[in-house]
Scaffold this active site. Sequence first.
Site, PDB file in Angstrom:
ATOM      1  N   VAL A 184      14.950   6.032  12.606  1.00 41.90           N
ATOM      2  CA  VAL A 184      15.891   6.060  14.020  1.00 41.90           C
ATOM      3  C   VAL A 184      15.830   4.795  14.774  1.00 41.90           C
ATOM      4  O   VAL A 184      16.649   4.659  15.088  1.00 41.90           O
ATOM      5  CB  VAL A 184      15.532   7.502  14.549  1.00 41.90           C
ATOM      6  CG1 VAL A 184      13.991   7.425  15.292  1.00 41.90           C
ATOM      7  CG2 VAL A 184      16.511   7.733  15.608  1.00 41.90           C
ATOM      8  N   ASP A 185      14.695   4.280  14.564  1.00 41.88           N
ATOM      9  CA  ASP A 185      14.593   3.160  15.562  1.00 41.88           C
ATOM     10  C   ASP A 185      15.189   1.965  14.929  1.00 41.88           C
ATOM     11  O   ASP A 185      15.702   1.070  15.640  1.00 41.88           O
ATOM     12  CB  ASP A 185      13.064   2.852  15.759  1.00 41.88           C
ATOM     13  CG  ASP A 185      12.290   3.635  16.376  1.00 41.88           C
ATOM     14  OD1 ASP A 185      12.698   4.520  17.100  1.00 41.88           O
ATOM     15  OD2 ASP A 185      11.091   3.890  16.038  1.00 41.88           O
TER      16      ASP A 185
ATOM     17  N   ASP B 151      22.014  -8.323  17.873  1.00 39.70           N
ATOM     18  CA  ASP B 151      22.638  -8.819  19.122  1.00 39.70           C
ATOM     19  C   ASP B 151      21.044  -8.789  19.941  1.00 39.70           C
ATOM     20  O   ASP B 151      21.260  -9.260  21.154  1.00 39.70           O
ATOM     21  CB  ASP B 151      23.344  -7.525  19.732  1.00 39.70           C
ATOM     22  CG  ASP B 151      22.925  -6.215  19.449  1.00 39.70           C
ATOM     23  OD1 ASP B 151      22.190  -5.903  18.340  1.00 39.70           O
ATOM     24  OD2 ASP B 151      22.802  -5.440  20.414  1.00 39.70           O
TER      25      ASP B 151
ATOM     26  N   SER C 149     -36.873  21.580  -0.853  1.00 35.08           N
ATOM     27  CA  SER C 149     -36.983  22.640  -2.086  1.00 35.08           C
ATOM     28  C   SER C 149     -36.365  24.064  -1.492  1.00 35.08           C
ATOM     29  O   SER C 149     -35.876  24.650  -2.080  1.00 35.08           O
ATOM     30  CB  SER C 149     -38.165  22.423  -2.821  1.00 35.08           C
ATOM     31  OG  SER C 149     -38.089  21.302  -3.182  1.00 35.08           O
TER      32      SER C 149
ATOM     33  N   SER D  78     -37.208  10.972  -2.858  1.00 42.73           N
ATOM     34  CA  SER D  78     -36.061   9.616  -2.868  1.00 42.73           C
ATOM     35  C   SER D  78     -36.031   8.727  -1.613  1.00 42.73           C
ATOM     36  O   SER D  78     -35.146   8.678  -0.803  1.00 42.73           O
ATOM     37  CB  SER D  78     -34.635  10.014  -3.249  1.00 42.73           C
ATOM     38  OG  SER D  78     -34.160  10.991  -2.295  1.00 42.73           O
TER      39      SER D  78
END
Lengths: 298, 645
Positions: free
Chosen positions: B31-32, B166, B486, B553
């Site tokens: 629209v812009d 313009d 666990s 880990s």
Amino acid sequence: MNSHLAMLEAEAIHIIREVAAEFERPVMLYSIGKDSGVMLHLAKKAFYPAPPPFPLMHIDTTWKFRDMYTFRDRMAREAGMELIVHTNQEGLDQGINMFTHGSRVHTDVMKTQALKQALTHYGFDAAFGGARRDEERSRAKERVFSFRDKQHQWDPKNQRPELWDLYNGRVHKGESIRVFPISNWTELDIWQYTYAEDIPMVPLYFAAERPVVEYDGQLIVVDDDRMPLEPGQVPEMRSVRFRTLGCYPLTGAMESTATTLLEVIEETIQATQSERQGRAIDKDAGASMEEKKRQGYF
Amino acid sequence: MTNAVMNTDIESILTAHANKDLLRLITCGSVDDGKSTLIGRLLFDSKQIFEDQLASVQRDSKKWGTTGDQADLALLVDGLQSEREQGITIDVAYRFFSTPTRKYIIADTPGHEQYTRNMATGASTADLAIILIDARKGVQAQTQRHSFIASLLGIRQVVVAVNKMDLVKYDQTVFLDIEAAYQEFAKGLGFQSISVLPVSALEGDGILHASSHMPWFTGPTLMDALEGATPGSMGHPVQAGENDHGFRLPIQYVNRLSSDFRGFSGTVASGTLSVGDQIQILPSMRESEVTGLITQSGEADTAVTGEAVTVTLATEIDISRGDVMVRTGQGQSPHTLDAFEADVVWMSDQRLITGRQYDIKLASQTVGASVESLAFQYDINTLDTQPSETLALNDIGRARWRLARPIVFERYEAVPALGSFVIIDRVSNLTVGAGMISAPITGILGDQATNVVWHEHRISKVKRAEQKSQRPAILWFTGLSGAGKSSVANALELALYQRGHHSYLLDGDNVRHGLNRDLGFSDEDRVENIRRIGEVAKLMADSGLVVLSAFISPFRTDRDMVRALMDEGEFIEIYVKASLETCESRDPKGLYKKARSGEIKHFTGIDSPYEPPSAPELVLDTEKLSIEACVDELIRFLKGADILR
């Protein structure tokens, strides 16, 4: 296949055949006007040499011009198609008319409600209509296959995407599709095609001396004695014709001397007034057509 | 009505008008960018707006307009009440205008991101795209998006209207910069013609008439560019060089008038057919000869592309809707296969689910079909591709389809009418997507010519998981010994089982004693330990499982290594948190005691480091939360992440 009319014609025939192939019980709405005439002609072409494999249906408000009824019966007979005529008996019993109740109530009861009654009664799952996208702004966004829910209502924000010439006609029981094969035609296309194909038209489209009165700023042709006249108002004979045909008290005539199709088309090319101006119904409110369509109007 | 008018030769006007051709186009922009104004201007300047419509626009302008006292031409185009209220176009609208030689149908589609589906809809029937650029902004992401979609749908002619000149004082350098940027960007899009034009829709510059404000521009006006474009067959884009394709007629309707008349009706998808031609019906391969043709203009000797025809044949053979008629011995036949690869535009709020059965409608054939896998998804702003498992509303990607039975098709590029399809949801009946076939698939591994390599198994990870209402993932619990990994993982697995999900728990008990029994606790062995666990977890996730892994880990890099094995969103790192003091005081297996006494070496937290996750997906503080509370939190998280459905 270069001409735009040939392409529009091919598109419409494709759409009409698609409906015949995919739906259980289609019907073609027939309003007797020029757009209906073109649509019927296209249906005859689509299945030639067989007659179209569905009935015609006319929603009769009982307020059509007498010439229109004669013409309607002749067209159905010539096409070899069954003609269903439906009137909202309840509305008739209540004496609904546009003079007492206004065009909004009249249209709702005698057209919208009547159409829904008929579609439900006969169990039609697809109904062809002769609407065109150039007629009105909300029509411009309507699909060719326009889904209606069990209440026959249209939801403009929730339409099925429609790509290429692939139409989705899937419905659940009670739901239906309104199909608009001449969506992409303009008024001028309709006239040109009518001329090129020599499609018969109701005489009202051609100028003749007719009794008219001014009502609500429009020239109304007095077709029978149901038209309420102001005291002292006498219909005067004027040379008029119609650009569009609806219920006679709602359809304004225009002054014209065009008595042949070529002259009518000439006037149309020169037109500076768009077609629907002749219809009181569109002026009710800014987005009135959108509102009516949501509720189930064609 | 004057006599002069009545005396003109109406018939010749009509003949000229009836011989107009037809160009379908799409306008893209937001629209812009002034898109609605541009269309309003085209309609207005070509006298397509009748006076009473203009009067109603002037009324509406006062109510909703954005142009002050001038009639807001955009209001001609924004048809729905809600659109006028919001000042945006929300759906595809069709507009019409004509010139002395050509009728135009404009599909007007909104430009904002969420309406890709509308643009694809409008583009599917367009011969040409007008792409609007705001001169103040230049080539934007949306410009690229619009150009890409136009290209994808097969549009080969583009007019780029650099609007609002313009507002940049009709500056030539602004225009030239935008033109150069667009030409550069559009190189890879396969457009055959690109016209870049400076215009001001509001002022009417460069639309119908050359602009007196821009004497430096010597190219065509917008209308000139439209008049010079090549029209295509209705509903399908122009494909230059593809016109020599063989005759293809998808049978749409069988016309049975009587025992002596059986006609086969449809719209010619490509090529020509004449009376006397030998034809073949696919997929049955039955043959016959054409004895009659009924076209739109009656009985004829020949029918061409785009015509609606009815064909009669010499022999009675079984033909039904969905079959395709071709001419015998005329080059290559269409494909008759049960798999193809296609670009898909997804159009539903419900995302595409691989493995789910949809129906597709291709020409007059409707068949059950499912997506086996997605090769990639397009980033429609950058045109890059990226791996993807699904498509959401307005996403575009390339999918590999498997059909319930073989159908007759072509590549979209070759014969659009036999290469395009819509996707229909079997339950809701809604059209949920559209596709364009890019290649047939003849073997399990696909067509090698397409350069798409399909490594996935025929039953993909997602498909397996879909069956179980879950998304495969690895839930990686990390934390000190005794933090509760666990316990929480076991409780979660039970909860998953009760909910009908399919999971598997990897922990020291089932891994250290088997797969990894050759490994000790040196740093090297710890790395190898995690590597193996990661690979096993990945295999299990590939089988569609939600894998729970509960190991200390301790090293960040090891956990990241496993993360890297998985796709985005599939590795869920869960930090089970408790202080060393708490863990040591819990000491469920008496390990801390042994470590303190030196009986165990390299014990994490004592004489080996623990590196807590820097950005875990979830932290469970077991000093504060009960096991039940941890499980609740986990379930909530997994649902939110769409792992459980």
